[in-house]
Scaffold this motif. Structure first.
Motif, PDB file in Angstrom:
ATOM      1  N   HIS A   1      -4.940   8.600  13.270  1.00  0.00           N
ATOM      2  CA  HIS A   1      -5.507   7.163  12.316  1.00  0.00           C
ATOM      3  C   HIS A   1      -6.941   6.472  13.979  1.00  0.00           C
ATOM      4  CE1 HIS A   1      -2.402   7.476   9.581  1.00  0.00           C
ATOM      5  NE2 HIS A   1      -1.381   7.120  10.287  1.00  0.00           N
ATOM      6  N   ALA A   2      -7.403   6.771  12.753  1.00  0.00           N
ATOM      7  CA  ALA A   2      -8.651   5.322  13.252  1.00  0.00           C
ATOM      8  C   ALA A   2      -9.260   4.432  12.514  1.00  0.00           C
ATOM      9  CB  ALA A   2     -10.489   6.518  13.359  1.00  0.00           C
ATOM     10  N   ARG A   3      -8.836   3.105  12.437  1.00  0.00           N
ATOM     11  CA  ARG A   3      -8.450   1.872  11.601  1.00  0.00           C
ATOM     12  C   ARG A   3      -9.861   0.691  12.110  1.00  0.00           C
ATOM     13  NH1 ARG A   3      -3.949  -0.960  12.671  1.00  0.00           N
ATOM     14  NH2 ARG A   3      -3.210   0.729  14.670  1.00  0.00           N
ATOM     15  N   ASN A   4     -10.546   0.025  11.602  1.00  0.00           N
ATOM     16  CA  ASN A   4     -10.640  -1.547  12.191  1.00  0.00           C
ATOM     17  C   ASN A   4     -12.078  -0.534  12.282  1.00  0.00           C
ATOM     18  OD1 ASN A   4     -11.011  -4.033  12.366  1.00  0.00           O
ATOM     19  ND2 ASN A   4     -11.408  -3.093  14.443  1.00  0.00           N
ATOM     20  N   ALA A   5     -12.748  -0.280  11.378  1.00  0.00           N
ATOM     21  CA  ALA A   5     -14.148   0.536  11.476  1.00  0.00           C
ATOM     22  C   ALA A   5     -15.081  -0.892  12.084  1.00  0.00           C
ATOM     23  CB  ALA A   5     -14.406   1.393  10.446  1.00  0.00           C
ATOM     24  N   PRO A   6     -15.398  -1.810  13.135  1.00  0.00           N
ATOM     25  CA  PRO A   6     -16.007  -3.179  12.884  1.00  0.00           C
ATOM     26  C   PRO A   6     -17.513  -3.895  12.716  1.00  0.00           C
ATOM     27  CG  PRO A   6     -15.640  -2.422  15.513  1.00  0.00           C
ATOM     28  CD  PRO A   6     -15.270  -1.179  14.464  1.00  0.00           C
ATOM     29  N   SER A   7     -17.528  -2.002  11.601  1.00  0.00           N
ATOM     30  CA  SER A   7     -19.412  -2.994  11.227  1.00  0.00           C
ATOM     31  C   SER A   7     -19.248  -1.008  10.323  1.00  0.00           C
ATOM     32  CB  SER A   7     -20.610  -2.636  12.360  1.00  0.00           C
ATOM     33  OG  SER A   7     -21.488  -2.530  11.915  1.00  0.00           O
ATOM     34  N   PRO A   8     -19.652  -1.599   8.812  1.00  0.00           N
ATOM     35  CA  PRO A   8     -20.808  -0.616   8.194  1.00  0.00           C
ATOM     36  C   PRO A   8     -21.020   0.692   8.423  1.00  0.00           C
ATOM     37  CG  PRO A   8     -20.376  -2.849   7.518  1.00  0.00           C
ATOM     38  CD  PRO A   8     -20.074  -3.243   8.328  1.00  0.00           C
ATOM     39  N   GLY A   9     -21.668  -0.184   9.614  1.00  0.00           N
ATOM     40  CA  GLY A   9     -23.177   1.259   9.909  1.00  0.00           C
ATOM     41  C   GLY A   9     -22.679   1.823  11.214  1.00  0.00           C
ATOM     42  N   ALA A  10     -21.659   1.210  11.445  1.00  0.00           N
ATOM     43  CA  ALA A  10     -20.735   1.918  12.872  1.00  0.00           C
ATOM     44  C   ALA A  10     -19.718   3.710  11.946  1.00  0.00           C
ATOM     45  CB  ALA A  10     -19.951   1.364  13.367  1.00  0.00           C
ATOM     46  N   THR A  11     -19.429   3.464  10.922  1.00  0.00           N
ATOM     47  CA  THR A  11     -18.623   4.538  10.211  1.00  0.00           C
ATOM     48  C   THR A  11     -19.950   5.573  10.556  1.00  0.00           C
ATOM     49  OG1 THR A  11     -19.284   3.956   7.982  1.00  0.00           O
ATOM     50  CG2 THR A  11     -17.411   3.324   8.559  1.00  0.00           C
ATOM     51  N   SER A  12     -21.109   5.545  10.665  1.00  0.00           N
ATOM     52  CA  SER A  12     -21.796   6.917  10.414  1.00  0.00           C
ATOM     53  C   SER A  12     -22.148   7.020  11.642  1.00  0.00           C
ATOM     54  CB  SER A  12     -23.108   6.790   9.062  1.00  0.00           C
ATOM     55  OG  SER A  12     -24.078   5.629   9.903  1.00  0.00           O
ATOM     56  N   SER A  13     -22.087   6.743  13.428  1.00  0.00           N
ATOM     57  CA  SER A  13     -22.929   6.544  14.132  1.00  0.00           C
ATOM     58  C   SER A  13     -22.502   7.599  14.492  1.00  0.00           C
ATOM     59  CB  SER A  13     -22.695   5.225  14.966  1.00  0.00           C
ATOM     60  OG  SER A  13     -22.449   5.431  16.319  1.00  0.00           O
ATOM     61  N   LEU A  14     -23.447   8.913  15.113  1.00  0.00           N
ATOM     62  CA  LEU A  14     -23.291  10.077  15.890  1.00  0.00           C
ATOM     63  C   LEU A  14     -22.378   9.780  17.278  1.00  0.00           C
ATOM     64  CD1 LEU A  14     -26.244  11.694  15.395  1.00  0.00           C
ATOM     65  CD2 LEU A  14     -23.956  11.892  14.497  1.00  0.00           C
ATOM     66  N   SER A  15     -22.449   8.423  18.042  1.00  0.00           N
ATOM     67  CA  SER A  15     -21.610   8.181  19.628  1.00  0.00           C
ATOM     68  C   SER A  15     -20.228   7.397  18.583  1.00  0.00           C
ATOM     69  CB  SER A  15     -22.443   6.828  20.094  1.00  0.00           C
ATOM     70  OG  SER A  15     -21.954   5.858  19.331  1.00  0.00           O
ATOM     71  N   ILE A  16     -20.081   7.085  17.383  1.00  0.00           N
ATOM     72  CA  ILE A  16     -18.930   6.487  16.890  1.00  0.00           C
ATOM     73  C   ILE A  16     -17.800   8.588  16.606  1.00  0.00           C
ATOM     74  CG2 ILE A  16     -17.070   5.972  15.880  1.00  0.00           C
ATOM     75  CD1 ILE A  16     -18.513   3.682  17.590  1.00  0.00           C
ATOM     76  N   ALA A  17     -18.961   9.663  16.462  1.00  0.00           N
ATOM     77  CA  ALA A  17     -18.141  10.853  15.926  1.00  0.00           C
ATOM     78  C   ALA A  17     -17.364  11.098  17.443  1.00  0.00           C
ATOM     79  CB  ALA A  17     -19.264  11.661  15.460  1.00  0.00           C
ATOM     80  N   LYS A  18     -18.229  11.015  18.228  1.00  0.00           N
ATOM     81  CA  LYS A  18     -18.186  11.600  19.895  1.00  0.00           C
ATOM     82  C   LYS A  18     -16.563  10.658  20.580  1.00  0.00           C
ATOM     83  CE  LYS A  18     -19.963  12.195  24.459  1.00  0.00           C
ATOM     84  NZ  LYS A  18     -20.919  12.101  24.848  1.00  0.00           N
ATOM     85  N   MET A  19     -16.440   9.623  19.825  1.00  0.00           N
ATOM     86  CA  MET A  19     -15.593   8.709  20.336  1.00  0.00           C
ATOM     87  C   MET A  19     -14.303   9.581  20.172  1.00  0.00           C
ATOM     88  SD  MET A  19     -15.010   4.517  20.692  1.00  0.00           S
ATOM     89  CE  MET A  19     -14.606   4.175  19.180  1.00  0.00           C
TER      90      MET A  19
END
Length: 103
Positions: free
Chosen positions: A74-92
Motif C-alpha cells: 500500500h502506498a498511502r498518504n499522497a501528500p500532493s495531488p501533483g505528486a501522484t503523477s510524478s516520475l520520481s514518485i513512480a521510481k520510489m
C-alpha cells in the motif's frame, strides 16, 4: 485538533471569502483577479497523521501480515495531488516494490 485549529479556520475562511483565496493564489499567479475565479465543488484531501498527532508529509508504505498481506504493498498518504503523477514518485514506488517482493 487544537494543534491545527488556526490553519483549519484559515482554510474555511478562504473557502467562503473568494477574495481571500485569490490573495493566497496570487503568490503563485500574481496577475490572477477575483473575476478570473469561479466557485466549484469542494474537495477533500485526506492527510495522514502519526501517533503523536503530527501531519505526515510523505508517503507511507506498508503491506500487511499473513498470506494476502505479504503480497500487497500500500502506498498511502499522497501528500500532493501533483505528486501522484510524478516520475520520481513512480521510481520510489518501483524501488519499494522491488524491495518488498525481492524482485
Amino acid at each position: 485538533m487544537f494543534q491545527y485549529f488556526t490553519f483549519g479556520v484559515g482554510e474555511y475562511y478562504r473557502g467562503i471569502v473568494k477574495s481571500a483565496q485569490v490573495k493566497q493564489l496570487q503568490r503563485y499567479v500574481p496577475s490572477l483577479k477575483v473575476e478570473d475565479v469561479e466557485r466549484g465543488p469542494a474537495g477533500v484531501r485526506a492527510q495522514a497523521m502519526d501517533s503523536d498527532g503530527n501531519l505526515v508529509d510523505d508517503f507511507v508504505f506498508d503491506g500487511g501480515t499473513g498470506d494476502i498481506g505479504s503480497r500487497v504493498l500500500h502506498a498511502r498518504n499522497a501528500p500532493s495531488p501533483g505528486a501522484t503523477s510524478s516520475l520520481s514518485i513512480a521510481k520510489m514506488v518501483a524501488e519499494k516494490v522491488e524491495e518488498r517482493f525481492h524482485l
